[in-house]
Design an enzyme around this catalytic site. Structure first.
Site, PDB file in Angstrom:
ATOM      1  N   LYS A  52     -16.924 -61.539   1.483  1.00  0.00           N
ATOM      2  CA  LYS A  52     -16.004 -61.661   0.342  1.00  0.00           C
ATOM      3  C   LYS A  52     -14.564 -61.652   0.881  1.00  0.00           C
ATOM      4  O   LYS A  52     -14.074 -62.691   1.299  1.00  0.00           O
ATOM      5  CB  LYS A  52     -16.227 -60.513  -0.652  1.00  0.00           C
ATOM      6  CG  LYS A  52     -17.511 -60.652  -1.483  1.00  0.00           C
ATOM      7  CD  LYS A  52     -18.712 -60.135  -0.770  1.00  0.00           C
ATOM      8  CE  LYS A  52     -19.920 -60.009  -1.681  1.00  0.00           C
ATOM      9  NZ  LYS A  52     -21.121 -59.655  -0.911  1.00  0.00           N
TER      10      LYS A  52
ATOM     11  N   TYR B 149     -22.588 -59.695  25.798  1.00  0.00           N
ATOM     12  CA  TYR B 149     -23.463 -58.758  25.073  1.00  0.00           C
ATOM     13  C   TYR B 149     -22.751 -57.431  24.864  1.00  0.00           C
ATOM     14  O   TYR B 149     -22.753 -56.870  23.768  1.00  0.00           O
ATOM     15  CB  TYR B 149     -24.758 -58.546  25.870  1.00  0.00           C
ATOM     16  CG  TYR B 149     -25.816 -57.801  25.091  1.00  0.00           C
ATOM     17  CD1 TYR B 149     -26.829 -58.498  24.438  1.00  0.00           C
ATOM     18  CD2 TYR B 149     -25.799 -56.414  24.996  1.00  0.00           C
ATOM     19  CE1 TYR B 149     -27.793 -57.817  23.711  1.00  0.00           C
ATOM     20  CE2 TYR B 149     -26.760 -55.734  24.274  1.00  0.00           C
ATOM     21  CZ  TYR B 149     -27.759 -56.439  23.630  1.00  0.00           C
ATOM     22  OH  TYR B 149     -28.713 -55.775  22.903  1.00  0.00           O
TER      23      TYR B 149
ATOM     24  N   PHE C 295     -23.451 -51.404  -6.543  1.00  0.00           N
ATOM     25  CA  PHE C 295     -23.988 -52.767  -6.459  1.00  0.00           C
ATOM     26  C   PHE C 295     -25.505 -52.687  -6.210  1.00  0.00           C
ATOM     27  O   PHE C 295     -25.991 -51.709  -5.662  1.00  0.00           O
ATOM     28  CB  PHE C 295     -23.274 -53.545  -5.333  1.00  0.00           C
ATOM     29  CG  PHE C 295     -23.759 -54.959  -5.248  1.00  0.00           C
ATOM     30  CD1 PHE C 295     -23.485 -55.855  -6.272  1.00  0.00           C
ATOM     31  CD2 PHE C 295     -24.519 -55.391  -4.179  1.00  0.00           C
ATOM     32  CE1 PHE C 295     -23.973 -57.158  -6.215  1.00  0.00           C
ATOM     33  CE2 PHE C 295     -25.003 -56.692  -4.119  1.00  0.00           C
ATOM     34  CZ  PHE C 295     -24.733 -57.581  -5.135  1.00  0.00           C
ATOM     35  N   ASP C 296     -26.249 -53.744  -6.609  1.00  0.00           N
ATOM     36  CA  ASP C 296     -27.725 -53.751  -6.507  1.00  0.00           C
ATOM     37  C   ASP C 296     -28.259 -53.301  -5.152  1.00  0.00           C
ATOM     38  O   ASP C 296     -29.207 -52.533  -5.075  1.00  0.00           O
ATOM     39  CB  ASP C 296     -28.336 -55.153  -6.651  1.00  0.00           C
ATOM     40  CG  ASP C 296     -27.738 -55.984  -7.724  1.00  0.00           C
ATOM     41  OD1 ASP C 296     -26.783 -55.545  -8.377  1.00  0.00           O
ATOM     42  OD2 ASP C 296     -28.237 -57.094  -7.911  1.00  0.00           O
TER      43      ASP C 296
ATOM     44  N   ALA D 146     -16.189 -54.494  -0.330  1.00  0.00           N
ATOM     45  CA  ALA D 146     -16.323 -55.959  -0.315  1.00  0.00           C
ATOM     46  C   ALA D 146     -15.074 -56.689  -0.819  1.00  0.00           C
ATOM     47  O   ALA D 146     -14.649 -57.678  -0.233  1.00  0.00           O
ATOM     48  CB  ALA D 146     -17.548 -56.367  -1.124  1.00  0.00           C
TER      49      ALA D 146
ATOM     50  N   ASP E 246     -17.308 -48.796  -0.837  1.00  0.00           N
ATOM     51  CA  ASP E 246     -17.976 -50.084  -0.690  1.00  0.00           C
ATOM     52  C   ASP E 246     -16.861 -51.100  -0.914  1.00  0.00           C
ATOM     53  O   ASP E 246     -16.396 -51.298  -2.024  1.00  0.00           O
ATOM     54  CB  ASP E 246     -19.095 -50.204  -1.736  1.00  0.00           C
ATOM     55  CG  ASP E 246     -19.725 -51.594  -1.744  1.00  0.00           C
ATOM     56  OD1 ASP E 246     -19.214 -52.493  -1.051  1.00  0.00           O
ATOM     57  OD2 ASP E 246     -20.718 -51.790  -2.471  1.00  0.00           O
TER      58      ASP E 246
ATOM     59  N   HIS F 296     -35.230 -61.383 -10.544  1.00  0.00           N
ATOM     60  CA  HIS F 296     -34.400 -62.522 -10.950  1.00  0.00           C
ATOM     61  C   HIS F 296     -34.354 -63.632  -9.904  1.00  0.00           C
ATOM     62  O   HIS F 296     -34.142 -64.779 -10.228  1.00  0.00           O
ATOM     63  CB  HIS F 296     -32.977 -62.056 -11.310  1.00  0.00           C
ATOM     64  CG  HIS F 296     -32.204 -61.492 -10.167  1.00  0.00           C
ATOM     65  ND1 HIS F 296     -32.499 -60.283  -9.603  1.00  0.00           N
ATOM     66  CD2 HIS F 296     -31.162 -61.984  -9.461  1.00  0.00           C
ATOM     67  CE1 HIS F 296     -31.660 -60.049  -8.598  1.00  0.00           C
ATOM     68  NE2 HIS F 296     -30.836 -61.068  -8.501  1.00  0.00           N
TER      69      HIS F 296
HETATM   70  N1  F0G Z   1     -21.349 -54.437  -2.246  1.00  0.00           N
HETATM   71  C1  F0G Z   1     -20.859 -55.253  -3.192  1.00  0.00           C
HETATM   72  C2  F0G Z   1     -19.849 -54.735  -4.165  1.00  0.00           C
HETATM   73  C3  F0G Z   1     -21.320 -56.574  -3.295  1.00  0.00           C
HETATM   74  O1  F0G Z   1     -20.850 -57.359  -4.264  1.00  0.00           O
HETATM   75  C4  F0G Z   1     -22.280 -57.035  -2.369  1.00  0.00           C
HETATM   76  C5  F0G Z   1     -22.798 -58.406  -2.436  1.00  0.00           C
HETATM   77  C6  F0G Z   1     -22.748 -56.150  -1.379  1.00  0.00           C
HETATM   78  C7  F0G Z   1     -22.248 -54.860  -1.353  1.00  0.00           C
HETATM   79  C8  F0G Z   1     -23.784 -56.550  -0.371  1.00  0.00           C
HETATM   80  O2  F0G Z   1     -23.222 -57.358   0.600  1.00  0.00           O
HETATM   81  O3  F0G Z   1     -24.387 -59.569   0.355  1.00  0.00           O
HETATM   82  O4  F0G Z   1     -23.085 -58.974   2.417  1.00  0.00           O
HETATM   83  O5  F0G Z   1     -25.241 -57.892   1.966  1.00  0.00           O
HETATM   84  N2  F0G Z   1     -22.604 -59.162  -3.403  1.00  0.00           N
HETATM   85  C9  F0G Z   1     -22.974 -60.561  -3.529  1.00  0.00           C
HETATM   86  C10 F0G Z   1     -22.623 -61.046  -4.921  1.00  0.00           C
HETATM   87  C11 F0G Z   1     -24.365 -60.889  -3.119  1.00  0.00           C
HETATM   88  O6  F0G Z   1     -23.013 -62.186  -5.260  1.00  0.00           O
HETATM   89  O7  F0G Z   1     -21.942 -60.340  -5.664  1.00  0.00           O
HETATM   90  P1  F0G Z   1     -24.042 -58.512   1.360  1.00  0.00           P
END
Ligand code: F0G
Length: 457
Positions: free
Chosen positions: A257, A72, A124-125, A216, A214, A449
């Site tokens: 990613k 832990y 990103f969303d 990824a 960010d 979506h």
């Molecule tokens: N930032 C970027 C640029 C991303 O593409 C994603 C996720 C996230 C943050 C969030 O990360 O999914 O680990 O919580 N992108 C995926 C996609 C879902 O299909 O492009 P997460």
């Protein structure tokens, strides 16, 4: 003759995937209300919905799972990952999280408050979601070139420095930090140049603001710097990554990613005070400091994945495959976003179906037809994803109406890419027989979506 690139791995284990018939798929997608998220994966032959968490781990990563320490507190797996993050990114402090959006949630709990403005390249969303949830604003300062799919630009993910300066000049009291997404997913997996990162740092320093990455797809971004930016041809990926992150104060990471693992994320930073503040939220939302939502074995696999993704040989074959698909589509005359990005090929649905209005969800139509044609699942990045305007209740029409074909890492062969290209060509050949798109019969108030239900017009 120059030798072509070839995958720097061979295949030790295979997973069977099932082909289906055209008629089955017509029925299945109708039953799924024309929403590809509603399909169970056994109804999909080639799944290009996302490159997130869908990659194949190496034998060394699987071996690392067996060495995981599940204590832990103070697990050796935590220290192994901490050391790797320090070596690769140069950040002293780190907190594991269960995925990328969790990292955003923790860090933004410290840094974002109501009324704030957060400039960057296309957020990103989930990043935007975590900003807007706190009643703050995400300001997209991406260069205009990114929105013209036919225009060649080596670094379409770049921040427009003039737009950034304007936001800071007018609202600097309301800006807690600048966020840069590497690569710029929303704009098509497009990279940001080192020169641009340096400029962003310069502007940030002038206004004494933090810069957060960010991250990824940071390794794919580094590959584009090496292959496109003057002066970086002879630098190693690891050297480039080090320089990129020298311009940041902190990072959020979705390890799904470029970490080449199926789940996981983290936050890393230079400043100890910020680390201590973030720790409070991490313990509350994610877990204790030394595991934060991840199993010890998964932290081990991630450490190994980060070593593998930051090699040129890996990136050359990974991005080479994405470009192979892009090239095939171009040869068939299919309109795609150019240049092709790092993780996906984006097909321009408005150019594919110029005779169908955007209000009939043309990118969704294209995604559905590609599924029916070949069992290939892509994802709509268009009007459905853009949701309605919260004030007027009207659909928001984004400048780009696309289908994203995201390629999982080390999963498919170029024969699969060939198959995808031909399936899309067949849809292209019969595009004029398709006269209408869809209407919505059910939708959620936000992030519609994922659960939207549609009927053909
Ligand atoms: N930032 C970027 C640029 C991303 O593409 C994603 C996720 C996230 C943050 C969030 O990360 O999914 O680990 O919580 N992108 C995926 C996609 C879902 O299909 O492009 P997460």
């Amino acid at each position: 003759m120059e030798l072509p690139y070839a995958e720097p791995f061979k295949i030790k284990m295979v997973e069977h995937i099932r082909k289906s018939t055209f008629e089955e798929r017509v029925r299945w997608i109708k039953d799924a209300r024309y929403n590809l998220f509603n399909l169970s994966s056994d109804k999909v032959f080639i799944d290009l919905l996302t490159d997130s968490g869908t990659g194949a781990m190496s034998d060394k990563q699987w071996a690392e799972l067996m060495l995981g320490d599940e204590s832990y507190a103070g697990a050796s797996s935590y220290y192994k990952l901490k050391q790797t993050i320090h070596d690769i990114f140069g950040f002293k402090h780190f907190l594991p999280t269960h995925q990328g959006r969790a990292a955003e949630n923790v860090l933004f709990s410290v840094l974002v408050k109501e009324g704030d403005m957060i400039p960057g390249n296309s957020h990103f969303d989930t990043t935007k979601g975590h900003i807007e949830f706190r009643r703050a604003h995400a300001i997209d300062c991406t260069i205009d070139e990114a929105f013209d799919t036919t225009l060649y630009h080596s670094f379409k993910g770049n921040v427009d420095i003039e737009k950034l300066e304007k936001v800071l000049k007018e609202h600097h009291q309301r800006v807690p930090f600048i966020i840069v997404t590497l690569t710029n997913n929303t704009a098509g997996g497009q990279p940001v140049s080192i020169e641009n990162l340096r400029e962003i740092r310069r502007v940030a320093d002038r206004y004494q603001k933090m810069v957060i990455f960010d991250s990824a797809r940071f390794a794919e971004n580094a590959y584009f710097i090496k292959t496109r930016e003057k002066g970086y041809e002879n630098r190693s990926i690891r050297e480039i990554v080090k320089e990129m992150f020298s311009y940041a104060d902190a990072m959020t990471m979705s390890s799904k990613k470029d970490g080449i693992v199926n789940i996981g994320g983290f936050i890393a930073m230079r400043d100890e005070k910020l680390f201590k503040q973030a720790t409070i939220y991490n313990i509350m939302f994610e877990g204790y400091i030394t595991y934060g939502g991840m199993a010890g074995r998964d932290m081990n696999a991630l450490a190994q994945g980060l070593h593998e993704s930051t090699t040129f040989e890996y990136l050359e074959s990974r991005i080479g495959q994405v470009h192979y698909l892009g090239q095939k589509l171009k040869e068939f005359g299919i309109p795609i976003q150019e240049p092709v990005g790092g993780h996906a090929v984006f097909v321009d649905a408005l150019k594919f179906f110029p005779h169908i209005p955007q209000s009939e969800y043309v990118a969704q139509l294209l995604a559905v037809e590609l599924y029916i044609e070949g069992g290939v699942r892509g994802v709509e990045i268009g009007t459905l994803l853009a949701d309605r305007d919260p004030i007027t209740g009207q659909d928001r029409y984004p400048k780009l109406e696309m289908v994203r074909l995201a390629i999982p890492r080390r999963v498919y062969t170029n024969n699969h890419m060939e198959y995808v290209a031909v399936a899309l060509k067949n849809v292209y050949d019969r595009r004029n027989e398709l006269k209408r798109g869809f209407k919505i019969v059910y939708e959620a108030p936000i992030l519609r979506h994922f659960t939207v239900e549609l009927e053909r017009l």
